[in-house]
Design a protein around this motif. Sequence first.
Motif, PDB file in Angstrom:
ATOM      1  N   MET A 135       5.280   2.205 -17.046  1.00  0.00           N
ATOM      2  CA  MET A 135       5.397   1.016 -16.191  1.00  0.00           C
ATOM      3  C   MET A 135       4.010   0.628 -15.676  1.00  0.00           C
ATOM      4  N   ASP A 136       3.506  -0.527 -16.114  1.00  0.00           N
ATOM      5  CA  ASP A 136       2.162  -0.953 -15.719  1.00  0.00           C
ATOM      6  C   ASP A 136       2.178  -1.979 -14.600  1.00  0.00           C
ATOM      7  N   ILE A 137       3.337  -2.192 -13.989  1.00  0.00           N
ATOM      8  CA  ILE A 137       3.445  -3.131 -12.871  1.00  0.00           C
ATOM      9  C   ILE A 137       3.082  -2.405 -11.580  1.00  0.00           C
ATOM     10  N   ASP A 138       2.141  -2.964 -10.830  1.00  0.00           N
ATOM     11  CA  ASP A 138       1.725  -2.402  -9.545  1.00  0.00           C
ATOM     12  C   ASP A 138       2.784  -2.738  -8.494  1.00  0.00           C
ATOM     13  N   TYR A 139       3.369  -1.706  -7.869  1.00  0.00           N
ATOM     14  CA  TYR A 139       4.427  -1.960  -6.887  1.00  0.00           C
ATOM     15  C   TYR A 139       4.348  -0.982  -5.725  1.00  0.00           C
ATOM     16  N   ARG A 140       5.047  -1.333  -4.645  1.00  0.00           N
ATOM     17  CA  ARG A 140       5.121  -0.500  -3.443  1.00  0.00           C
ATOM     18  C   ARG A 140       6.573  -0.451  -2.974  1.00  0.00           C
ATOM     19  N   LEU A 141       6.959   0.673  -2.407  1.00  0.00           N
ATOM     20  CA  LEU A 141       8.279   0.835  -1.817  1.00  0.00           C
ATOM     21  C   LEU A 141       8.146   1.111  -0.332  1.00  0.00           C
ATOM     22  N   ASP A 142       8.954   0.442   0.477  1.00  0.00           N
ATOM     23  CA  ASP A 142       8.981   0.645   1.925  1.00  0.00           C
ATOM     24  C   ASP A 142      10.431   0.732   2.366  1.00  0.00           C
ATOM     25  N   GLY A 143      10.660   1.433   3.471  1.00  0.00           N
ATOM     26  CA  GLY A 143      12.007   1.501   4.035  1.00  0.00           C
ATOM     27  C   GLY A 143      12.775   2.711   3.567  1.00  0.00           C
ATOM     28  N   PRO A 144      13.966   2.902   4.124  1.00  0.00           N
ATOM     29  CA  PRO A 144      14.763   4.101   3.838  1.00  0.00           C
ATOM     30  C   PRO A 144      15.214   4.163   2.379  1.00  0.00           C
ATOM     31  N   SER A 145      15.076   5.322   1.769  1.00  0.00           N
ATOM     32  CA  SER A 145      15.360   5.474   0.340  1.00  0.00           C
ATOM     33  C   SER A 145      16.829   5.276   0.018  1.00  0.00           C
ATOM     34  N   ALA A 146      17.711   5.486   0.975  1.00  0.00           N
ATOM     35  CA  ALA A 146      19.148   5.353   0.717  1.00  0.00           C
ATOM     36  C   ALA A 146      19.660   3.923   0.925  1.00  0.00           C
ATOM     37  N   ALA A 147      18.828   3.036   1.432  1.00  0.00           N
ATOM     38  CA  ALA A 147      19.258   1.661   1.712  1.00  0.00           C
ATOM     39  C   ALA A 147      19.312   0.835   0.426  1.00  0.00           C
ATOM     40  N   PRO A 148      20.059  -0.272   0.435  1.00  0.00           N
ATOM     41  CA  PRO A 148      20.077  -1.164  -0.736  1.00  0.00           C
ATOM     42  C   PRO A 148      18.678  -1.683  -1.033  1.00  0.00           C
ATOM     43  N   LEU A 149      18.371  -1.873  -2.312  1.00  0.00           N
ATOM     44  CA  LEU A 149      17.036  -2.324  -2.715  1.00  0.00           C
ATOM     45  C   LEU A 149      16.936  -3.841  -2.626  1.00  0.00           C
ATOM     46  N   LEU A 150      15.846  -4.312  -2.037  1.00  0.00           N
ATOM     47  CA  LEU A 150      15.516  -5.735  -1.975  1.00  0.00           C
ATOM     48  C   LEU A 150      14.158  -5.936  -2.636  1.00  0.00           C
ATOM     49  N   VAL A 151      14.132  -6.695  -3.719  1.00  0.00           N
ATOM     50  CA  VAL A 151      12.896  -7.003  -4.435  1.00  0.00           C
ATOM     51  C   VAL A 151      12.238  -8.220  -3.801  1.00  0.00           C
ATOM     52  N   LEU A 152      10.931  -8.134  -3.519  1.00  0.00           N
ATOM     53  CA  LEU A 152      10.163  -9.235  -2.949  1.00  0.00           C
ATOM     54  C   LEU A 152       9.112  -9.679  -3.963  1.00  0.00           C
ATOM     55  N   SER A 153       9.149 -10.953  -4.347  1.00  0.00           N
ATOM     56  CA  SER A 153       8.276 -11.473  -5.400  1.00  0.00           C
ATOM     57  C   SER A 153       7.388 -12.584  -4.842  1.00  0.00           C
ATOM     58  N   ASN A 154       6.085 -12.375  -4.896  1.00  0.00           N
ATOM     59  CA  ASN A 154       5.150 -13.274  -4.204  1.00  0.00           C
ATOM     60  C   ASN A 154       4.756 -14.497  -5.031  1.00  0.00           C
TER      61      ASN A 154
END
Length: 251
Positions: A1-20
């Motif tokens: 995976m060559d996409i630069d990404y970051r994860l924030d927030g509780p690991s058990a919570a639903p995932l929300l993708v933010l695209s700038n």
Amino acid sequence: MDIDYRLDGPSAAPLLVLSNSLGTTLELWQPQIAALSERFRLLRYNQRGHGTTPLPQGPLTLEILGQDVIALLDSLDVERAYFCGISMGGLTGLWLNRFHPHRFHKLAVANTAARIGSAEGWQQRAQQVRQEGLAPIAAASPARWFSEEFQHHEQQQVAALIGQLAQGNAAGYAACCEALAQADLRAEVPHMLAPMLVIAGEQDPVTTVADAQWLVAHAPKAKLALLPTSHISNVACPQLFNQQITQFFAD
């Protein structure tokens, strides 16, 4: 995976993708981190040619931008997520809603359109950036991104974003312009089946309220939200922006 990404927030919570948006990095979402990470695991990423995310070998397309999100979900073993994108990130969200609606509970697309600008305009901008770099584009961006009032009262914040754009990857920016020149989803909007919040800025000169209204009129499950702001609404109006998407995702 060559996409630069970051994860924030509780690991058990639903995932929300933010695209700038075009010319910004994942740091654009800083005004959302504290509020949204209370309920979601946030996935921020840099689109192709932004930050340290490389360009593909061949021409960049909207399909590649969309497939990158699917690849990120697959790499994280996430079957379904929420999505929020702004401007070019919003257009990426529209593509995802058309071609991968089953991967998303709901999507929010802000300050975007099924067709942003014109092919000729994007091609001209790409050519200008390849010849002159990003400095001229950056100098003209405050008027496109923010209202005069916000520029006046938040000079430091505006300067930081404009400085980041000026120092960005000119080849990456130009490639995204060329992708936007070809991107036209107007015929696909009636087939966007996932629930979708369309956020528009009342003072946005780039993607107008009329663009948002058209999306809502033609997408099966779309809802409109108007904010008293210009194009980069998540920065200029963060509290209302956060409230709108949080409420929409919770309903």
